[in-house]
Write an enzyme that holds these catalytic residues in place. Sequence first.
Site, PDB file in Angstrom:
ATOM      1  N   ARG A 209      -7.321   2.818 -10.001  1.00 23.75           N
ATOM      2  CA  ARG A 209      -7.202   3.731 -11.132  1.00 23.75           C
ATOM      3  C   ARG A 209      -8.045   4.955 -10.831  1.00 23.75           C
ATOM      4  O   ARG A 209      -9.146   4.847 -10.285  1.00 23.75           O
ATOM      5  CB  ARG A 209      -7.679   3.063 -12.434  1.00 23.75           C
ATOM      6  CG  ARG A 209      -6.686   2.088 -13.036  1.00 23.75           C
ATOM      7  CD  ARG A 209      -5.479   2.826 -13.579  1.00 23.75           C
ATOM      8  NE  ARG A 209      -4.490   1.939 -14.175  1.00 23.75           N
ATOM      9  CZ  ARG A 209      -3.463   1.434 -13.528  1.00 23.75           C
ATOM     10  NH1 ARG A 209      -3.312   1.684 -12.236  1.00 23.75           N
ATOM     11  NH2 ARG A 209      -2.587   0.667 -14.141  1.00 23.75           N
ATOM     12  N   GLU A 238      -4.672  12.630 -14.280  1.00 21.31           N
ATOM     13  CA  GLU A 238      -3.260  12.745 -13.896  1.00 21.31           C
ATOM     14  C   GLU A 238      -2.437  13.199 -15.096  1.00 21.31           C
ATOM     15  O   GLU A 238      -2.692  12.788 -16.221  1.00 21.31           O
ATOM     16  CB  GLU A 238      -2.734  11.389 -13.410  1.00 21.31           C
ATOM     17  CG  GLU A 238      -3.315  10.902 -12.110  1.00 21.31           C
ATOM     18  CD  GLU A 238      -2.715   9.546 -11.702  1.00 21.31           C
ATOM     19  OE1 GLU A 238      -1.663   9.130 -12.261  1.00 21.31           O
ATOM     20  OE2 GLU A 238      -3.312   8.894 -10.840  1.00 21.31           O
ATOM     21  N   HIS A 255       0.199   8.772  -6.970  1.00 24.26           N
ATOM     22  CA  HIS A 255       0.168   7.484  -7.695  1.00 24.26           C
ATOM     23  C   HIS A 255       1.451   6.692  -7.436  1.00 24.26           C
ATOM     24  O   HIS A 255       2.125   6.246  -8.365  1.00 24.26           O
ATOM     25  CB  HIS A 255      -0.030   7.728  -9.195  1.00 24.26           C
ATOM     26  CG  HIS A 255      -0.518   6.513  -9.936  1.00 24.26           C
ATOM     27  ND1 HIS A 255      -1.187   6.606 -11.128  1.00 24.26           N
ATOM     28  CD2 HIS A 255      -0.430   5.176  -9.667  1.00 24.26           C
ATOM     29  CE1 HIS A 255      -1.497   5.397 -11.562  1.00 24.26           C
ATOM     30  NE2 HIS A 255      -1.046   4.519 -10.686  1.00 24.26           N
TER      31      HIS A 255
END
Length: 348
Positions: A209, A238, A255
């Site tokens: 994360r 993000e 990601h």
Amino acid sequence: MVRIIVDDKIPYIRTALTQMGVEAVYAPGEAIDANMVHDAEALIIRTRTRCNAALLEGSRVKFIATATIGYDHIDTNYCTTKHITWTNAPGCNASSVCQYVESALLLLQEERGIQLNQSTIGVIGVGHVGSQVAHMATQWGMRVLFNDPPRAEQGEQGFVSLDTIAQEADIITLHTPLTRTGKNATWHLANEQLFQSLKRSPVFINTSRGETCDTDALLKALEKKWVSDAIIDVWENEPTISTPLLERCYIGTPHIAGYSADGKANATRMALRALSRHFNLGTVPPIEALSPEQPEVYAPTRAEALLHIYNVRDDSLRLKANPHLFEQFRGNYPLRREEQAYDIHIKK
């Protein structure tokens, strides 16, 4: 008829729901709002939909499935108080993330001269993903250090401290969930204190994360050479990511470490099975990833074969050229299959 809202980027799900006789409303994850979910009974989402009071208060929602391993985008305490059942997909994309890390390690060996069989890797977080990464690293002859305080506190053996990893690791890879409170909180686990304590100027990898790593601290660590290279798939804030960090990264991706077609199929299958159990909808139809166009791979070494199947540099080059397209790259990710989908021939 159950009214369901579904993130429109979840693959393979439309056909499966249709075969189950279920009608759904599809929308981009970031566009799913309180007005849309007001009359819905179920949500099938990804990380871009934050399931909290702002979204759910006053709605009919009684079930949430996220087609992801992580669930920090779900306010689980709120769901408990409102008797909303929620579920995630633990381990769904573990092999996909492992493929990503393996590709990065093979590039480090090919381009940076790092001999994997002479290197030590510190795996922080030894759950579904970390365990697979550790096994893969062992297969390449690496010495593996395991760090997982919650498991160690339960009496399990074989774990080392972060201090030991800081002293001995040539490569450090994060595979923890994101937790903000408690003794073993992982928010900014990778911070200036950790980076400054590193002894071997290791490569730092984060596919867990974004918020587990302090962006400013990592930039400073790269500048000061506390960290030699960074491989980053997950980012703070993000999709508005740090372009200075992206520019400094050896590999920077949007990601997508867990975005193999195999991992996506697993996640969709797990979400639909949970939905079916909750509402008694019957059998979930088979969900299979699309086959690669060229399943036969010929290469002089296994390492070259694996890089032919998936080279993480391709994803990095796309993002570095157009960082503002982060969400577009993520939402329209091309087909990527894992090793088992190929017939590999090693010919020297």
